[in-house]
Motif scaffolding. Structure first.
Motif, PDB file in Angstrom:
ATOM      1  N   GLN A 121       0.819  -1.039  -0.033  1.00 29.68           N
ATOM      2  CA  GLN A 121      -0.008  -0.042  -0.102  1.00 29.68           C
ATOM      3  C   GLN A 121       0.709   1.171   0.122  1.00 29.68           C
ATOM      4  OE1 GLN A 121      -2.869  -0.057   2.988  1.00 29.68           O
ATOM      5  NE2 GLN A 121      -3.683   2.016   2.399  1.00 29.68           N
ATOM      6  N   ASP A 122       1.926   1.520   0.687  1.00 28.89           N
ATOM      7  CA  ASP A 122       2.754   2.520   0.916  1.00 28.89           C
ATOM      8  C   ASP A 122       3.520   2.809  -0.257  1.00 28.89           C
ATOM      9  OD1 ASP A 122       1.437   2.824   3.274  1.00 28.89           O
ATOM     10  OD2 ASP A 122       3.021   2.222   4.627  1.00 28.89           O
ATOM     11  N   HIS A 123       4.281   1.246  -0.875  1.00 24.88           N
ATOM     12  CA  HIS A 123       5.218   1.776  -1.847  1.00 24.88           C
ATOM     13  C   HIS A 123       4.648   1.431  -3.323  1.00 24.88           C
ATOM     14  CE1 HIS A 123       8.528   1.879   1.259  1.00 24.88           C
ATOM     15  NE2 HIS A 123       7.768   0.909   1.975  1.00 24.88           N
ATOM     16  N   LEU A 124       3.816   0.534  -3.261  1.00 23.52           N
ATOM     17  CA  LEU A 124       3.301   0.143  -4.731  1.00 23.52           C
ATOM     18  C   LEU A 124       1.758   0.692  -5.062  1.00 23.52           C
ATOM     19  CD1 LEU A 124       4.448  -3.529  -4.824  1.00 23.52           C
ATOM     20  CD2 LEU A 124       5.650  -1.469  -5.950  1.00 23.52           C
ATOM     21  N   GLY A 125       1.254   1.387  -4.145  1.00 24.06           N
ATOM     22  CA  GLY A 125      -0.127   2.129  -4.228  1.00 24.06           C
ATOM     23  C   GLY A 125      -1.240   1.189  -4.301  1.00 24.06           C
ATOM     24  N   MET A 126      -1.079  -0.090  -3.472  1.00 26.26           N
ATOM     25  CA  MET A 126      -2.205  -1.063  -3.272  1.00 26.26           C
ATOM     26  C   MET A 126      -3.022  -0.494  -2.197  1.00 26.26           C
ATOM     27  SD  MET A 126      -1.794  -4.995  -2.228  1.00 26.26           S
ATOM     28  CE  MET A 126      -1.648  -4.643  -0.591  1.00 26.26           C
ATOM     29  N   GLU A 127      -4.277  -0.776  -2.667  1.00 28.30           N
ATOM     30  CA  GLU A 127      -5.645  -0.472  -1.698  1.00 28.30           C
ATOM     31  C   GLU A 127      -6.151  -1.591  -1.109  1.00 28.30           C
ATOM     32  OE1 GLU A 127      -9.941   1.800  -1.861  1.00 28.30           O
ATOM     33  OE2 GLU A 127      -8.736   1.472  -3.700  1.00 28.30           O
ATOM     34  N   ILE A 128      -6.260  -1.559   0.215  1.00 29.50           N
ATOM     35  CA  ILE A 128      -6.871  -2.792   1.182  1.00 29.50           C
ATOM     36  C   ILE A 128      -8.487  -2.428   1.499  1.00 29.50           C
ATOM     37  CG2 ILE A 128      -6.840  -4.434   3.006  1.00 29.50           C
ATOM     38  CD1 ILE A 128      -3.648  -3.950   3.004  1.00 29.50           C
ATOM     39  N   ARG A 129      -9.187  -3.288   0.995  1.00 31.45           N
ATOM     40  CA  ARG A 129     -10.730  -2.829   1.504  1.00 31.45           C
ATOM     41  C   ARG A 129     -11.300  -3.981   2.064  1.00 31.45           C
ATOM     42  NH1 ARG A 129     -12.930  -1.578  -4.841  1.00 31.45           N
ATOM     43  NH2 ARG A 129     -11.882   0.246  -5.271  1.00 31.45           N
ATOM     44  N   ALA A 130     -12.273  -3.903   3.132  1.00 33.07           N
ATOM     45  CA  ALA A 130     -12.968  -4.643   4.023  1.00 33.07           C
ATOM     46  C   ALA A 130     -14.293  -4.877   3.303  1.00 33.07           C
ATOM     47  CB  ALA A 130     -12.766  -4.369   5.339  1.00 33.07           C
ATOM     48  N   ILE A 131     -14.792  -6.303   2.926  1.00 36.90           N
ATOM     49  CA  ILE A 131     -16.032  -6.386   2.646  1.00 36.90           C
ATOM     50  C   ILE A 131     -16.737  -7.628   3.296  1.00 36.90           C
ATOM     51  CG2 ILE A 131     -15.761  -5.568   0.280  1.00 36.90           C
ATOM     52  CD1 ILE A 131     -15.550  -8.341  -0.651  1.00 36.90           C
ATOM     53  N   ARG A 132     -18.045  -7.928   3.522  1.00 33.15           N
ATOM     54  CA  ARG A 132     -18.630  -8.680   4.145  1.00 33.15           C
ATOM     55  C   ARG A 132     -18.612 -10.123   3.094  1.00 33.15           C
ATOM     56  NH1 ARG A 132     -19.384  -9.942   9.347  1.00 33.15           N
ATOM     57  NH2 ARG A 132     -21.064 -11.560   9.834  1.00 33.15           N
ATOM     58  N   GLY A 133     -18.349 -11.323   3.935  1.00 34.77           N
ATOM     59  CA  GLY A 133     -18.207 -12.405   3.242  1.00 34.77           C
ATOM     60  C   GLY A 133     -19.603 -13.085   3.128  1.00 34.77           C
ATOM     61  N   LYS A 134     -19.562 -13.945   2.243  1.00 34.11           N
ATOM     62  CA  LYS A 134     -20.783 -14.575   1.671  1.00 34.11           C
ATOM     63  C   LYS A 134     -20.606 -15.913   1.556  1.00 34.11           C
ATOM     64  CE  LYS A 134     -22.902 -10.386  -0.142  1.00 34.11           C
ATOM     65  NZ  LYS A 134     -23.449  -9.725  -1.319  1.00 34.11           N
ATOM     66  N   THR A 135     -19.529 -16.508   1.657  1.00 37.72           N
ATOM     67  CA  THR A 135     -19.093 -17.907   1.294  1.00 37.72           C
ATOM     68  C   THR A 135     -19.536 -18.757   2.374  1.00 37.72           C
ATOM     69  OG1 THR A 135     -16.775 -17.807   2.230  1.00 37.72           O
ATOM     70  CG2 THR A 135     -17.127 -17.460  -0.190  1.00 37.72           C
ATOM     71  N   GLN A 136     -19.661 -19.981   2.168  1.00 35.12           N
ATOM     72  CA  GLN A 136     -20.151 -21.150   3.284  1.00 35.12           C
ATOM     73  C   GLN A 136     -18.871 -21.162   4.249  1.00 35.12           C
ATOM     74  OE1 GLN A 136     -22.783 -22.895   3.603  1.00 35.12           O
ATOM     75  NE2 GLN A 136     -23.825 -21.714   1.906  1.00 35.12           N
ATOM     76  N   LEU A 137     -17.741 -21.132   3.783  1.00 34.80           N
ATOM     77  CA  LEU A 137     -16.567 -21.418   4.775  1.00 34.80           C
ATOM     78  C   LEU A 137     -16.118 -20.047   5.399  1.00 34.80           C
ATOM     79  CD1 LEU A 137     -14.121 -23.918   2.749  1.00 34.80           C
ATOM     80  CD2 LEU A 137     -15.772 -24.456   4.782  1.00 34.80           C
ATOM     81  N   VAL A 138     -16.129 -19.037   4.813  1.00 37.75           N
ATOM     82  CA  VAL A 138     -15.826 -17.738   5.444  1.00 37.75           C
ATOM     83  C   VAL A 138     -17.016 -16.746   5.514  1.00 37.75           C
ATOM     84  CG1 VAL A 138     -14.357 -15.590   5.004  1.00 37.75           C
ATOM     85  CG2 VAL A 138     -13.476 -17.926   4.088  1.00 37.75           C
TER      86      VAL A 138
END
Length: 236
Positions: free
Chosen positions: A145-162
């Motif tokens: 994120q700091d060096h390569l401009g990657m963005e991290i987003r948190a979303i709600r999981g909808k799978t059976q395992l997660v």
């Protein structure tokens, strides 16, 4: 030999006969008195025997009534004893059943304790694993994120395992002609603490292999670096 007509002889004979008669009368009187005494004694004896028999009969009747009462009491006591024996048997059976239930409850409690200990150990292990995951994520955030401009987003999981929150890693600066185009990989953590790669956009054929290497090494930063390389390779 004197003649019977002799007055002296006749008088003597008369006196002798009178004496004999008087003695016989006296004897008769004595016999009568004796008989009277005997009768009186016999009557007294009979009366005493009768009274004794009556008393004995009354005593026997009372004894018989007492025996009958004892018999009734004995029957009642026997019935009561049988009832108490049944009650004791039922109580013993109930106690045994409760003992069995108690043993079952103790076993269940022991199992619950063991299961609780295992869960506690598992939770501790998962917490440790999650802390490691968090450290890896923080390292990845610093690197990407700091060096390569990657963005991290948190979303709600909808799978059976997660079913908890998922993380989307949004890569940019991939395509030289348009560096703002996002390349996304979505992942989460299973209940056993292992990573799960949910999807990538655009899709990567090598994503299962990268996920397998991630499971083995547990190095998230290396995984994200490899994903970025694959996106760059696919974009060019």
């Amino acid at each position: 030999m004197a003649s019977i007509s002799d007055p002296n002889i006749r008088d003597g004979f008369t006196r002798a006969m009178e004496e004999i008669h008087n003695k016989q009368l006296q004897t008769y009187e004595e016999i009568i008195d004796m008989t009277t005494d005997l009768c009186q004694s016999q009557r007294q004896f009979v009366k005493s025997a009768h009274d004794t028999c009556l008393k004995k009969c009354k005593d026997d009747e009372m004894l018989f009534e007492t025996i009958q009462t004892f018999k009734k009491d004995l029957v009642q006591n026997y019935v009561s004893l049988k009832g108490k024996q049944h009650a004791i048997s039922d109580m013993i059976a109930e106690i045994q059943q409760k003992e069995m239930q108690k043993d079952g409850i103790i076993q269940k409690i022991e199992k619950l304790k063991e299961e609780q200990a295992r869960r506690k150990e598992l939770i501790h292990s998962q917490n440790k694993t999650n802390k490691d995951r968090l450290r890896n994520l923080q390292k990845a955030r610093v690197v990407f994120q700091d060096h390569l401009g990657m963005e991290i987003r948190a979303i709600r999981g909808k799978t059976q395992l997660v079913k908890s929150e998922l993380l989307q890693f949004v890569f940019r600066n991939i395509k030289p002609s348009d560096q703002d185009i996002p390349y996304v990989v979505t992942m989460g953590i299973k209940e056993d603490g292992s990573y799960q790669i949910v999807s990538s956009d655009p899709g990567l054929e090598c994503l299962p292999a990268l996920e397998s290497r991630l499971q083995e090494s547990n190095k998230l930063a290396a995984f994200l670096a490899n994903v970025r390389k694959e996106f760059i390779s696919q974009a060019r």
